[in-house]
Design an enzyme around this catalytic site. Structure first.
Site, PDB file in Angstrom:
ATOM      1  N   LYS A  22       0.848  -1.207   0.000  1.00  0.00           N
ATOM      2  CA  LYS A  22       0.000   0.000   0.000  1.00  0.00           C
ATOM      3  C   LYS A  22       0.873   1.244   0.000  1.00  0.00           C
ATOM      4  O   LYS A  22       2.038   1.199   0.406  1.00  0.00           O
ATOM      5  CB  LYS A  22      -0.931   0.032   1.218  1.00  0.00           C
ATOM      6  N   GLY A 113       4.353  -6.485   5.837  1.00  0.00           N
ATOM      7  CA  GLY A 113       4.095  -7.447   6.912  1.00  0.00           C
ATOM      8  C   GLY A 113       2.625  -7.512   7.266  1.00  0.00           C
ATOM      9  O   GLY A 113       2.062  -8.600   7.482  1.00  0.00           O
ATOM     10  N   SER A 115       0.143  -6.705   5.286  1.00  0.00           N
ATOM     11  CA  SER A 115      -0.568  -7.273   4.143  1.00  0.00           C
ATOM     12  C   SER A 115      -0.466  -8.797   4.171  1.00  0.00           C
ATOM     13  O   SER A 115      -1.451  -9.511   3.922  1.00  0.00           O
ATOM     14  CB  SER A 115       0.031  -6.720   2.847  1.00  0.00           C
ATOM     15  N   ASP A 147      -1.861  -1.707  10.732  1.00  0.00           N
ATOM     16  CA  ASP A 147      -2.182  -1.583   9.306  1.00  0.00           C
ATOM     17  C   ASP A 147      -2.915  -2.798   8.737  1.00  0.00           C
ATOM     18  O   ASP A 147      -3.290  -2.787   7.562  1.00  0.00           O
ATOM     19  CB  ASP A 147      -0.902  -1.370   8.491  1.00  0.00           C
TER      20      ASP A 147
HETATM   21  O1  C5P Z   1       0.720  -1.471  15.272  1.00  0.00           O
HETATM   22  P1  C5P Z   1       2.139  -1.556  14.855  1.00  0.00           P
HETATM   23  O2  C5P Z   1       2.858  -2.730  15.488  1.00  0.00           O
HETATM   24  O3  C5P Z   1       2.332  -1.507  13.393  1.00  0.00           O
HETATM   25  O4  C5P Z   1       2.825  -0.261  15.425  1.00  0.00           O
HETATM   26  C1  C5P Z   1       4.205  -0.155  15.630  1.00  0.00           C
HETATM   27  C2  C5P Z   1       4.490   1.015  16.554  1.00  0.00           C
HETATM   28  O5  C5P Z   1       4.192   2.230  15.878  1.00  0.00           O
HETATM   29  C3  C5P Z   1       3.619   1.042  17.806  1.00  0.00           C
HETATM   30  O6  C5P Z   1       4.229   0.341  18.860  1.00  0.00           O
HETATM   31  C4  C5P Z   1       3.545   2.512  18.109  1.00  0.00           C
HETATM   32  O7  C5P Z   1       4.709   2.927  18.795  1.00  0.00           O
HETATM   33  C5  C5P Z   1       3.595   3.182  16.743  1.00  0.00           C
HETATM   34  N1  C5P Z   1       2.254   3.547  16.226  1.00  0.00           N
HETATM   35  C6  C5P Z   1       1.603   4.645  16.734  1.00  0.00           C
HETATM   36  N2  C5P Z   1       0.377   4.999  16.234  1.00  0.00           N
HETATM   37  C7  C5P Z   1      -0.199   4.285  15.239  1.00  0.00           C
HETATM   38  C8  C5P Z   1       0.448   3.165  14.700  1.00  0.00           C
HETATM   39  C9  C5P Z   1       1.682   2.817  15.218  1.00  0.00           C
HETATM   40  O8  C5P Z   1       2.106   5.324  17.624  1.00  0.00           O
HETATM   41  N3  C5P Z   1      -1.389   4.673  14.770  1.00  0.00           N
END
Ligand code: C5P
Length: 303
Positions: A22, A113, A115, A147
């Site tokens: 994406k 990842g 996806s 995501d």
């Molecule tokens: O959810 P994901 O593991 O992809 O997020 C990785 C890190 O990115 C989270 O631990 C957080 O620190 C940050 N994040 C965030 N706000 C989001 C998505 C991710 O602060 N909307």
């Protein structure tokens, strides 16, 4: 056994999908939440750069991962974690092998990842013949990565919250995307951490709507924005240098996708995009130049 019955039997033991990457056409950070995540609003489009994921009944207890990138061949792989969550949710003891061929660069802002995790959920649901809807799979996926849900809503979607609120939208534009990588992985957590220091933006709401209505690549390139860009450039100066180099040499406008190291520019004409890719390649501006179609469906959408 007739051929069609054999096909069905084979099919039931193995599922293959091609999860797409994406890009974030817009990305607005609305604030930091009590749980540490950031509240977002983003228009995303699927792009035709795809991994290949096969899930197969293995006959051996557990979830086994084999990946073309050896560092991803383990149970921490988001696809494996997604399958484990689904198995726990429906009370199945999984005996599954995941074969993942990576083409989407890792930690590049392209959602590879996530996806793969969405494809793994849809694939496992198919393999186990579960009666489980897209929304439930997306909700399970949200617990694996912010995501993941958006990949259930492509070709194009608006995501809100930390990514758990998603709706499909129709983009008027359809065309080609030139992806250029700075060649360095960028940690999403580090970018959001640095964003705190950079400050919260606040784009006018109509910019998202205008993106949906834009008919040409020029319009969309002008309207695209990503409020994480300054934070990405702080965390990964190589991405900032590449961005500056592209703009200074007159190849812009380029935007950063998500929190990653990939820059993109939209084109209406595939050959024009390929010409620019070839020139950037020749000048050594960035790496992994690819031209891909957008917006496209996820790949697991038909399972
Ligand atoms: O959810 P994901 O593991 O992809 O997020 C990785 C890190 O990115 C989270 O631990 C957080 O620190 C940050 N994040 C965030 N706000 C989001 C998505 C991710 O602060 N909307």
């Amino acid at each position: 056994m007739s051929v069609s019955a054999l096909d069905r039997a084979t099919e039931s033991r193995q599922v293959t999908t091609q999860p797409c990457a994406k890009i974030n056409l817009t990305l607005e950070v609305l604030g930091r939440r009590a749980d540490g995540y950031h509240e977002l609003r983003s228009v995303v489009a699927g792009v035709d750069l795809r991994d290949m994921l096969t899930l197969a009944e293995s006959g051996a207890a557990g979830i086994h991962v084999e990946c073309s990138q050896s560092e991803l061949s383990n149970r921490d792989n988001l696809a494996a974690r997604a399958v484990a969550r689904l198995a726990a949710r429906v009370g199945i003891a999984p005996e599954v092998g995941l074969h993942l061929h990576k083409r989407i660069p890792v930690a590049a802002g392209l959602g590879g990842g996530s996806s793969d995790a969405a494809a793994a959920l849809a694939g496992a649901a198919r393999l186990w013949r579960l009666e489980i809807g897209r929304d439930e799979l997306a909700a399970l996926g949200a617990r694996v990565g912010s995501d993941v849900p958006l990949f259930f809503h492509l070709p194009a979607a608006v995501m809100e919250g930390r990514g758990e609120r998603v709706r499909s939208v129709r983009l008027r534009w359809h065309g080609w995307v030139l992806l250029v990588s700075a060649g360095v992985p960028v940690s999403t957590a580090a970018v959001y951490g640095a964003f705190g220091a950079t400050g919260v933006g606040g784009a006018p709401a109509e910019r998202h709507e205008n993106v949906l209505r834009a008919a040409t690549a020029d319009e969309l390139n002008r309207l695209a924005f990503n409020e994480l860009e300054p934070a990405v450039f702080r965390v990964a100066p190589a991405v900032g240098r590449l961005h500056e180099g592209l703009e200074r040499a007159g190849f812009g406008p380029f935007r950063v996708s998500g929190a990653g190291s990939t820059l993109f520019r939209l084109f209406d004409d595939c050959l024009a995009a390929q010409d620019v890719a070839a020139e950037l390649n020749q000048r050594g501006l960035g790496t992994h130049h690819v031209v891909v179609e957008a917006p496209v469906a996820h790949g697991a959408a038909d399972l």
